[in-house]
Write a protein that holds these residues in place. Structure first.
Motif, short mmCIF file in Angstrom:
data_model
loop_
_atom_site.label_atom_id
_atom_site.label_comp_id
_atom_site.label_asym_id
_atom_site.label_seq_id
_atom_site.Cartn_x
_atom_site.Cartn_y
_atom_site.Cartn_z
N LEU A 133 1.11 -1.78 -0.02
CA LEU A 133 -0.21 0.02 -0.13
C LEU A 133 0.73 1.29 -0.16
N CYS A 134 2.43 1.20 0.66
CA CYS A 134 2.72 2.49 0.57
C CYS A 134 4.02 2.43 -0.86
N MET A 135 3.75 1.26 -1.42
CA MET A 135 4.46 1.28 -1.94
C MET A 135 3.68 2.52 -3.41
N LEU A 136 2.20 2.45 -3.34
CA LEU A 136 1.36 2.47 -4.51
C LEU A 136 1.00 4.03 -3.99
N VAL A 137 1.02 4.38 -3.00
CA VAL A 137 1.20 6.21 -2.88
C VAL A 137 2.08 6.31 -2.51
N PHE A 138 2.88 5.67 -2.47
CA PHE A 138 4.35 6.47 -2.65
C PHE A 138 4.77 7.03 -4.65
N ALA A 230 -9.61 -1.49 8.12
CA ALA A 230 -11.16 -1.21 7.04
C ALA A 230 -10.90 0.27 7.93
N ILE A 231 -11.19 0.53 8.69
CA ILE A 231 -11.46 1.96 8.91
C ILE A 231 -10.80 2.73 8.95
N SER A 232 -9.17 2.35 9.72
CA SER A 232 -8.53 3.27 9.45
C SER A 232 -7.42 3.18 7.60
N LEU A 233 -8.05 2.87 6.96
CA LEU A 233 -7.32 2.59 5.81
C LEU A 233 -6.99 4.41 4.94
N PRO A 234 -8.94 5.03 5.29
CA PRO A 234 -8.34 6.09 4.78
C PRO A 234 -7.95 6.81 5.48
N THR A 235 -7.19 7.03 6.73
CA THR A 235 -6.91 8.47 6.82
C THR A 235 -5.04 8.04 7.26
N ILE A 236 -4.82 6.37 6.44
CA ILE A 236 -3.42 6.34 6.96
C ILE A 236 -2.96 7.09 6.03
N ILE A 237 -3.22 7.51 5.06
CA ILE A 237 -2.74 7.55 3.46
C ILE A 237 -1.38 8.86 4.01
N LYS A 238 -2.50 9.68 5.06
CA LYS A 238 -1.39 11.22 5.21
C LYS A 238 0.22 10.81 5.77
N PRO A 239 -0.25 9.88 7.21
CA PRO A 239 1.38 9.79 7.65
C PRO A 239 2.35 8.59 6.58
N PHE A 240 1.10 8.50 5.78
CA PHE A 240 2.52 7.58 4.56
C PHE A 240 3.65 8.86 4.07
N GLU A 241 1.79 9.78 3.62
CA GLU A 241 2.72 10.81 2.78
C GLU A 241 3.93 12.04 3.86
N LYS A 242 3.06 11.84 4.87
CA LYS A 242 4.55 13.07 5.60
C LYS A 242 5.87 12.03 5.57
N MET A 243 5.80 10.82 6.13
CA MET A 243 7.05 10.18 5.81
C MET A 243 7.55 9.56 4.85
N ILE A 244 7.42 9.88 3.62
CA ILE A 244 7.93 9.91 2.60
C ILE A 244 8.89 11.28 1.89
#
Length: 256
Positions: A133-138, A230-244
């Protein structure tokens, strides 16, 4: 008649070899680009093409012979800088993998592990899911283009030379703490929900000892874990972006 002197030939070789060494070191350590599924010939070809594109924008290189002591030191230095830059971004994916491992173990999915060719070790299914999932966001954030931009800017921020650019090992080691802090923060919602679930199951077992805890405990914890994920997936994208974004900044701060 066109004549090529040895000095001119050596300048061409140095102009290609030194930046290519940094870029290949970066490709070897960087996530996605350094994946084991990518053939080495593809990595080498990509590194050569990228070097040829970056060469005209590079500052002037120091005038050392390629087989001199200074030339060999610069060669080793460029490889270490490339490895350190790729490692700085890899910390982001390691933190996400740690979060998945903590979630999987809390859910009781520690047995659902398989061989990961990237790390050459065992990893849980939840870890692989979060890493993919992080790779796809990346990639959706044009992270591959960010890699190219960062490695090109590194030759301006950290120009090729003998003096002034040593690897700050303590700074890189301090970034390793983000593996645990970021991994724990990502896994905290699921771990907290599972902790409450296990406490409820413990109370239920005390009040009704005839219930089979192992029979009802595993399905409940696994179900709760998947529901919270499943509930937290929509909100986990922002932390991914910040870490990247933080990883991209760290890539240009590996030297002192």
């Amino acid at each position: 008649m066109v004549t090529i002197s040895s000095d001119l030939l050596q300048t061409w070789i140095i102009g290609l070899l030194w930046p290519l060494t940094r870029i290949l070191g970066f490709i070897a350590a960087a996530p996605i680009l350094g994946h084991q599924s990518i053939p080495n010939r593809v990595k080498l070809g990509f590194g050569i093409v990228l070097t040829l594109v970056i060469m005209p924008t590079m500052p002037a290189l120091p005038a050392f012979e390629i087989f001199s002591l200074q030339g060999l030191l610069i060669l080793v230095q460029q490889f270490i800088i490339g490895i350190a830059m790729g490692f700085a971004m890899r910390l982001v994916f390691v933190a996400i993998e740690l979060a998945g491992h903590m979630i999987g173990m809390s859910m009781g999915l520690g047995f659902a592990s398989f061989y990961d060719p990237q790390t050459e070790g065992q990893t849980t299914a939840i870890s692989q899911f979060l890493v993919l999932l992080c790779m796809l966001v990346f990639l959706s954030l044009d992270g591959h283009l960010m890699f190219v931009t960062t490695i090109a800017n590194s030759f301006t921020v950290m120009p090729i030379g003998v003096d002034g650019h040593g690897i700050d090992a303590m700074k890189i080691a301090s970034w390793g703490s983000t593996i645990f802090s970021a991994g724990l923060l990502l896994a905290l919602p699921v771990v907290t929900a599972l902790l409450i679930t296990n406490m409820a199951l413990g109370i239920l077992t005390k009040t009704a000892p005839q219930l089979n805890l192992f029979g009802i405990g595993f399905p409940i914890t696994i179900s709760i874990g998947f529901i919270v994920i499943a509930i937290s997936l929509p909100t986990i994208i922002k932390p991914f972006e910040k870490m990247i974004e933080e990883g991209a900044l760290h890539m240009l701060q590996v030297t002192k």
